[in-house]
Design a protein around this motif. Sequence first.
Motif, PDB file in Angstrom:
ATOM      1  N   LEU A 194       0.818  -1.206   0.000  1.00 36.76           N
ATOM      2  CA  LEU A 194       0.000   0.000   0.000  1.00 36.76           C
ATOM      3  C   LEU A 194       0.858   1.265   0.000  1.00 36.76           C
ATOM      4  O   LEU A 194       0.622   2.191  -0.782  1.00 36.76           O
ATOM      5  CB  LEU A 194      -0.951  -0.008   1.199  1.00 36.76           C
ATOM      6  N   LYS A 195       1.862   1.304   0.864  1.00 37.93           N
ATOM      7  CA  LYS A 195       2.716   2.492   0.945  1.00 37.93           C
ATOM      8  C   LYS A 195       3.467   2.715  -0.360  1.00 37.93           C
ATOM      9  O   LYS A 195       3.602   3.856  -0.818  1.00 37.93           O
ATOM     10  CB  LYS A 195       3.709   2.358   2.094  1.00 37.93           C
ATOM     11  N   SER A 196       3.938   1.654  -0.979  1.00 42.15           N
ATOM     12  CA  SER A 196       4.645   1.785  -2.255  1.00 42.15           C
ATOM     13  C   SER A 196       3.707   2.277  -3.355  1.00 42.15           C
ATOM     14  O   SER A 196       4.103   3.108  -4.181  1.00 42.15           O
ATOM     15  CB  SER A 196       5.271   0.447  -2.651  1.00 42.15           C
ATOM     16  N   LEU A 197       2.476   1.790  -3.373  1.00 40.22           N
ATOM     17  CA  LEU A 197       1.508   2.248  -4.374  1.00 40.22           C
ATOM     18  C   LEU A 197       1.127   3.712  -4.160  1.00 40.22           C
ATOM     19  O   LEU A 197       0.991   4.469  -5.131  1.00 40.22           O
ATOM     20  CB  LEU A 197       0.261   1.371  -4.345  1.00 40.22           C
ATOM     21  N   VAL A 198       0.959   4.116  -2.914  1.00 37.12           N
ATOM     22  CA  VAL A 198       0.639   5.514  -2.619  1.00 37.12           C
ATOM     23  C   VAL A 198       1.791   6.419  -3.064  1.00 37.12           C
ATOM     24  O   VAL A 198       1.569   7.449  -3.716  1.00 37.12           O
ATOM     25  CB  VAL A 198       0.329   5.715  -1.113  1.00 37.12           C
ATOM     26  N   THR A 199       3.001   6.031  -2.737  1.00 35.61           N
ATOM     27  CA  THR A 199       4.170   6.818  -3.142  1.00 35.61           C
ATOM     28  C   THR A 199       4.251   6.893  -4.659  1.00 35.61           C
ATOM     29  O   THR A 199       4.465   7.969  -5.229  1.00 35.61           O
ATOM     30  CB  THR A 199       5.471   6.202  -2.574  1.00 35.61           C
ATOM     31  N   ARG A 200       4.078   5.774  -5.325  1.00 33.62           N
ATOM     32  CA  ARG A 200       4.130   5.723  -6.790  1.00 33.62           C
ATOM     33  C   ARG A 200       3.046   6.605  -7.393  1.00 33.62           C
ATOM     34  O   ARG A 200       3.281   7.323  -8.369  1.00 33.62           O
ATOM     35  CB  ARG A 200       3.982   4.268  -7.258  1.00 33.62           C
ATOM     36  N   SER A 201       1.858   6.588  -6.821  1.00 35.79           N
ATOM     37  CA  SER A 201       0.748   7.403  -7.327  1.00 35.79           C
ATOM     38  C   SER A 201       1.034   8.888  -7.155  1.00 35.79           C
ATOM     39  O   SER A 201       0.782   9.695  -8.065  1.00 35.79           O
ATOM     40  CB  SER A 201      -0.553   7.042  -6.615  1.00 35.79           C
ATOM     41  N   LEU A 202       1.541   9.269  -5.999  1.00 37.17           N
ATOM     42  CA  LEU A 202       1.858  10.683  -5.763  1.00 37.17           C
ATOM     43  C   LEU A 202       2.942  11.179  -6.716  1.00 37.17           C
ATOM     44  O   LEU A 202       2.847  12.289  -7.252  1.00 37.17           O
ATOM     45  CB  LEU A 202       2.289  10.895  -4.314  1.00 37.17           C
ATOM     46  N   ILE A 203       3.949  10.370  -6.944  1.00 39.41           N
ATOM     47  CA  ILE A 203       5.014  10.764  -7.859  1.00 39.41           C
ATOM     48  C   ILE A 203       4.482  10.857  -9.285  1.00 39.41           C
ATOM     49  O   ILE A 203       4.881  11.742 -10.054  1.00 39.41           O
ATOM     50  CB  ILE A 203       6.205   9.789  -7.752  1.00 39.41           C
ATOM     51  N   GLU A 204       3.567   9.981  -9.652  1.00 41.67           N
ATOM     52  CA  GLU A 204       2.962  10.049 -10.987  1.00 41.67           C
ATOM     53  C   GLU A 204       2.183  11.350 -11.156  1.00 41.67           C
ATOM     54  O   GLU A 204       2.243  11.984 -12.206  1.00 41.67           O
ATOM     55  CB  GLU A 204       2.042   8.844 -11.212  1.00 41.67           C
ATOM     56  N   ILE A 205       1.484  11.768 -10.117  1.00 31.44           N
ATOM     57  CA  ILE A 205       0.751  13.041 -10.159  1.00 31.44           C
ATOM     58  C   ILE A 205       1.737  14.201 -10.320  1.00 31.44           C
ATOM     59  O   ILE A 205       1.515  15.098 -11.132  1.00 31.44           O
ATOM     60  CB  ILE A 205      -0.119  13.208  -8.884  1.00 31.44           C
ATOM     61  N   VAL A 206       2.818  14.173  -9.571  1.00 28.43           N
ATOM     62  CA  VAL A 206       3.833  15.226  -9.681  1.00 28.43           C
ATOM     63  C   VAL A 206       4.430  15.259 -11.083  1.00 28.43           C
ATOM     64  O   VAL A 206       4.636  16.333 -11.661  1.00 28.43           O
ATOM     65  CB  VAL A 206       4.940  15.037  -8.607  1.00 28.43           C
ATOM     66  N   LYS A 257       2.996  14.345 -13.892  1.00 29.99           N
ATOM     67  CA  LYS A 257       2.000  14.879 -14.827  1.00 29.99           C
ATOM     68  C   LYS A 257       1.865  16.390 -14.677  1.00 29.99           C
ATOM     69  O   LYS A 257       1.743  17.100 -15.673  1.00 29.99           O
ATOM     70  CB  LYS A 257       0.653  14.191 -14.622  1.00 29.99           C
ATOM     71  N   ILE A 258       1.882  16.874 -13.446  1.00 33.93           N
ATOM     72  CA  ILE A 258       1.789  18.313 -13.220  1.00 33.93           C
ATOM     73  C   ILE A 258       3.002  19.022 -13.794  1.00 33.93           C
ATOM     74  O   ILE A 258       2.868  20.037 -14.481  1.00 33.93           O
ATOM     75  CB  ILE A 258       1.622  18.624 -11.718  1.00 33.93           C
ATOM     76  N   SER A 259       4.193  18.492 -13.530  1.00 37.11           N
ATOM     77  CA  SER A 259       5.406  19.157 -14.038  1.00 37.11           C
ATOM     78  C   SER A 259       5.482  19.071 -15.555  1.00 37.11           C
ATOM     79  O   SER A 259       5.920  20.005 -16.215  1.00 37.11           O
ATOM     80  CB  SER A 259       6.654  18.584 -13.392  1.00 37.11           C
ATOM     81  N   LYS A 260       5.025  17.971 -16.150  1.00 35.92           N
ATOM     82  CA  LYS A 260       5.016  17.841 -17.605  1.00 35.92           C
ATOM     83  C   LYS A 260       4.029  18.841 -18.207  1.00 35.92           C
ATOM     84  O   LYS A 260       4.293  19.472 -19.224  1.00 35.92           O
ATOM     85  CB  LYS A 260       4.633  16.409 -17.999  1.00 35.92           C
TER      86      LYS A 260
END
Length: 127
Positions: free
Chosen positions: A106-118, A120-123
């Motif tokens: 769960l923690k790894s998926l949450v971290t991965r999801s947050l980084i994916e959002i970051v 997309k925002i930076s892109k």
Amino acid sequence: MVYLFNAFTNSIIDHFLTSHNIVTYPVRFLRKTTKIHVLFDLLLYPTFTVLYNQMTEKDKPLSTFYKLVSLVIPLFFIEFWTVRRTDLIKWKKGWNWYHTLGSIILKSLVTRSLIEIVRKISKHQVQ
């Protein structure tokens, strides 16, 4: 960013678990300073998370999940063996193997999801 986020949240979660005597580490680095497992929380697991995020940067969600499970299972078996055969980790107050396995996934998926959002925002901002 992944490393710092993971290390910071690991410290908070492990501090909670050790403060409530759910998990203890009888043998640990910086024994007089903290109750958390410093090497795992601040070095091993954050490094694992960085590698996992780099490996799955362009993958679809299902593929990221399968890769995560295939990477976490060996880590879990190492911890499970450590709990059973050594005094390095002790699970207490109803903490079982599935809590460890589920929380790492769960923690790894949450971290991965947050980084994916970051990402997309930076892109989006660059365009």
